[in-house]
Design an enzyme around this catalytic site. Structure first.
Site, PDB file in Angstrom:
ATOM      1  CB  SER A   1      -1.114  -0.052   0.984  1.00 25.20           C
ATOM      2  OG  SER A   1      -1.663  -1.033   1.386  1.00 25.20           O
TER       3      SER A   1
HETATM    4  N1  SAH Z   1      -0.848  -4.648   4.295  1.00 26.87           N
HETATM    5  C1  SAH Z   1       0.019  -5.091   3.205  1.00 26.87           C
HETATM    6  C2  SAH Z   1      -1.225  -4.861   1.534  1.00 26.87           C
HETATM    7  C3  SAH Z   1      -1.182  -5.474   0.878  1.00 26.87           C
HETATM    8  S1  SAH Z   1      -2.725  -5.616  -0.414  1.00 26.87           S
HETATM    9  C4  SAH Z   1       1.215  -4.095   2.706  1.00 26.87           C
HETATM   10  O1  SAH Z   1       1.538  -2.972   3.321  1.00 26.87           O
HETATM   11  O2  SAH Z   1       1.310  -4.530   2.172  1.00 26.87           O
HETATM   12  C5  SAH Z   1      -3.659  -7.066   0.079  1.00 26.87           C
HETATM   13  C6  SAH Z   1      -3.316  -7.950   0.216  1.00 26.87           C
HETATM   14  O3  SAH Z   1      -4.570  -8.708   0.916  1.00 26.87           O
HETATM   15  C7  SAH Z   1      -3.006  -8.947  -0.906  1.00 26.87           C
HETATM   16  O4  SAH Z   1      -1.659  -9.569  -0.439  1.00 26.87           O
HETATM   17  C8  SAH Z   1      -3.995  -9.570  -0.960  1.00 26.87           C
HETATM   18  O5  SAH Z   1      -3.266 -11.176  -0.964  1.00 26.87           O
HETATM   19  C9  SAH Z   1      -4.402  -9.879   0.261  1.00 26.87           C
HETATM   20  N2  SAH Z   1      -5.404 -10.868   0.654  1.00 26.87           N
HETATM   21  C10 SAH Z   1      -6.868  -9.897  -0.386  1.00 26.87           C
HETATM   22  N3  SAH Z   1      -8.238 -11.602   0.076  1.00 26.87           N
HETATM   23  C11 SAH Z   1      -7.808 -12.056   0.922  1.00 26.87           C
HETATM   24  C12 SAH Z   1      -8.208 -12.482   2.095  1.00 26.87           C
HETATM   25  N4  SAH Z   1      -9.747 -12.675   2.111  1.00 26.87           N
HETATM   26  N5  SAH Z   1      -7.784 -13.344   3.153  1.00 26.87           N
HETATM   27  C13 SAH Z   1      -6.187 -12.706   3.720  1.00 26.87           C
HETATM   28  N6  SAH Z   1      -6.034 -12.079   2.996  1.00 26.87           N
HETATM   29  C14 SAH Z   1      -6.109 -11.249   1.607  1.00 26.87           C
END
Ligand code: SAH
Length: 656
Positions: free
Chosen positions: A62
């Site tokens: 993000s």
């Molecule tokens: N917090 C992270 C942002 C990652 S983007 C950072 O700071 O880098 C969101 C993430 O959510 C992705 O990696 C995606 O694979 C995950 N995601 C999406 N749906 C999900 C679910 N139902 N359960 C767990 N992870 C999920």
């Protein structure tokens, strides 16, 4: 090598503090966690950009601001137990772990989860647990939680997550469809009551669960369909005639009543941008009394061209534009325009001839030589003094970018004073001479001014903040003002410079996130109502550019413009080349206002990292009054040893 700790401080100041993030715990944690350790190898230099970055599996780390905003609104305290859904790179969990007591985080992609685990171990962050699985079910055994953060968007807040909140606990989650998401804060007031607060519009990758998919499909049904932007663009676009058709220039007559017409370019190596600017400029000179062509080139080099086109005596350096990037001005397109200007001027009285001038400050060596040359001819004693004064810069004049470091360590105040005195003396001389000063003195004074600016530029460039950019663009703007003053109160100028200098910086990332100003902004502020800012763009084709600063020119294919960019909208209009004047269609302008990606190719083009190296957010209709579009473009034809045989005239000052 990027100085990450400085980049981190800048991120805190420009991306977070100024957008209103002020919780000291959040700022401290963001200052502590090395974001470069959470991006893919090779992307470290982009870690502190004001954007989300790809981390594989179609997922992203993000944007720093969003991480900070979510954590600030979740309000974790020392000792708190926090759950995060969507570990991704692990960055947000890492920041959280610097504030809260323990962080539980769930990621559905095993690869991402494992990489995040390794990062935490490497950094010694031992208060984070990572689980692989569907986070919409939460982590009941570890709860209840003081805060839950969800880093992916779904149609609504999963019931299981709300149930795992402690009393007073906060759930921060993006809710909505793929096109429109709101960041919500849901606070548990008691066993059955939850309070909701809307924190604003956001865009996250989808939260993938069976429930999420089903609801997404429902959301897509029955929404009214607005006319696509690309169709509105097609309707408002005025197709461009051929460059040689007089109708091309006439299309721009609508801007001829302004004193300043600034013409941009989306790369420094695209033939169409040069040819279009030449056609527009010819018309403005011939039919509308413009007498100044001021370009993003070094003053002493352009001065050699000016002497050629205005048929003034040759003095000073005889060849021009030998400094990297040579193809930017030593190209066939420019020669053609220069030859036209010379021929046009030939039929004019001296006072009515149009001049060709450089606004830029890079050729410090050329300027030093020109000042000394002028003084040698007019005042040898003053020349000796000037030689002494410029002596402190001599070791650096070939490689001035290393001057900043030296100036730091050696206390170069004397040098600064010397070049400023030299500049002041020549300017005073010019003032005393008044209108009688003539072009030669004006040229020398301008060169002295340039050396003083360049000394400062290279000194502060070392700090890599906005100051060096600002000082360069301010110098360019002031040079333009001097040119206007020198040609009298009604003088009118055409400027050729890159979109990044010409598009009003206040409506781009440059101004919004980095405090950078540019010529376009300064012209609008100083000459309100008398300035036209015209941007240029392209979808694809080929461009002349280098891979690294100082590198050779290459002809590189331009990647198709990105989905969601202004360029893609123009491409989808299916009009091959056009002028789009924003004031002609207020409804279209309104719909284009919201910032989108825009592509900036300079002398460097790196297609491999294009999104990060070359795209930035901007509001196109605020940045420019009009946009000129060429869907497919070709590289400039450089002049050089290889090109002599191709019918290029033996053009002084290109020194073939
Ligand atoms: N917090 C992270 C942002 C990652 S983007 C950072 O700071 O880098 C969101 C993430 O959510 C992705 O990696 C995606 O694979 C995950 N995601 C999406 N749906 C999900 C679910 N139902 N359960 C767990 N992870 C999920």
């Amino acid at each position: 090598m990027v100085d990450f700790s400085r980049a981190r401080d800048r991120m805190i100041a420009s991306q977070l503090s100024r957008r209103g993030i002020n919780d000291p715990d959040v700022l401290d944690a963001m200052r502590n966690v090395p974001r470069e350790a959470f991006v893919d190898p090779g992307f470290e230099e982009f870690a502190y950009e004001d954007s989300a970055l790809a981390i594989g599996h179609g997922q992203t780390i993000s944007q720093p601001y969003i991480v900070a905003l979510m954590i600030e609104r979740a309000g974790p305290e020392p000792g708190d137990i926090v759950l995060e859904i969507g570990t991704g790179s692990g960055y947000a969990a890492a920041v959280l772990s610097r504030i809260a007591g323990h962080v539980y985080t769930i990621e559905r992609h095993p690869g991402l989860a494992k990489a995040a685990r390794n990062r935490f171990a490497d950094l010694g962050y031992d208060n984070i647990d990572v689980r692989i699985g569907d986070g919409t079910a939460g982590w009941p055994e570890a709860g209840p939680f003081d805060a839950i953060l969800v880093a992916a968007g779904g149609p609504n807040a999963p019931h299981a997550l709300k149930e795992q909140l402690d009393l007073g606990g906060r759930l921060i989650i993006p809710v909505g469809s793929a096109e429109e998401q709101r960041l919500m804060r849901i606070t548990r007031v008691n066993a059955t009551t939850f309070e909701e607060q809307d924190l604003g519009g956001v865009r996250f990758v989808p939260l993938v669960s069976e429930q999420g998919r089903a609801a997404d499909q429902q959301g897509a049904k029955g929404r009214p369909r607005a006319m696509p932007l690309s169709e509105l663009i097609a309707a408002a676009a005025e197709p461009l005639p051929d460059f040689d058709d007089p109708a091309f220039g006439r299309l721009f007559d609508r801007f001829a009543d302004r004193r300043l017409v600034l013409l941009g370019e989306a790369s420094h190596g695209t033939s169409e941008f040069y040819r279009a600017r030449a056609a527009i400029t010819r018309r403005l000179i011939e039919a509308h009394g413009f007498t100044i062509v001021a370009v993003e080139a070094d003053w002493p080099d352009a001065a050699a061209v000016d002497r050629y086109v205005r048929q003034r005596q040759a003095a000073g350096p005889r060849t021009a534009f030998e400094r990297f990037p040579t193809w930017m001005w030593r190209n066939r397109e420019v020669v053609e325009f220069v030859e036209w200007l010379r021929a046009y001027n030939q039929q004019k009285a001296e006072a009515d001839r149009a001049g060709f001038h450089g606004l830029d400050i890079y050729n410090m060596r050329g300027s030093i030589a020109a000042v000394l040359d002028y003084l040698d001819r007019t005042d040898p004693e003053a020349a000796a003094v000037a030689r002494e004064r410029y002596g402190c810069l001599t070791p650096w004049q070939n490689e001035p970018s290393t001057y900043g470091r030296a100036a730091l360590s050696k206390g170069f105040r004397d040098c600064e004073q010397a070049v400023v005195s030299q500049c002041r003396e020549l300017l005073e001389q010019q003032l005393r001479a008044g209108l009688a000063a003539g072009d030669e003195l004006m040229d020398a004074a301008q060169n002295a001014r340039l050396v003083a600016s360049a000394e400062r530029y290279y000194r502060i460039m070392y700090y890599a903040g906005p100051e060096s950019w600002n000082m360069r663009d301010t110098h360019m703007f002031e040079t333009l003002e001097h040119l206007l003053t020198a040609r009298g109160p009604r003088a009118k100028a055409v400027v050729w410079a890159h979109n990044s200098h010409i598009g009003d910086a206040r409506y781009t990332d440059m101004g919004m996130a980095r405090d950078e100003v540019n010529i376009g902004q300064l012209c609008r502020e100083r000459f309100p109502g008398e300035t036209a800012l015209i941007g240029f763009g392209t979808h694809g084709g080929k461009v002349a550019a280098a891979t690294d600063w100082g590198g050779d020119m290459e002809v590189k294919p331009i990647r198709a413009s990105l989905e969601g960019s202004y360029e893609r909208l123009c491409h989808d209009s299916q009009v091959r080349h056009f002028l789009l004047e924003f004031s002609r269609d207020p409804a279209l302008r309104q719909r284009l206002l919201e910032p989108k990606l825009e592509r900036f190719i300079g002398v460097i083009y790196r297609p491999e990292t294009e999104r990060l190296s070359h795209y930035a957010y901007a509001s196109l209709p605020r940045q420019f009054d009009a946009f000129v579009w060429f869907d497919e473009t070709a590289p400039v034809t450089p002049l050089g040893a290889d090109h002599i045989g191709e019918g290029v005239p033996e053009t002084f000052p290109f020194g073939l």
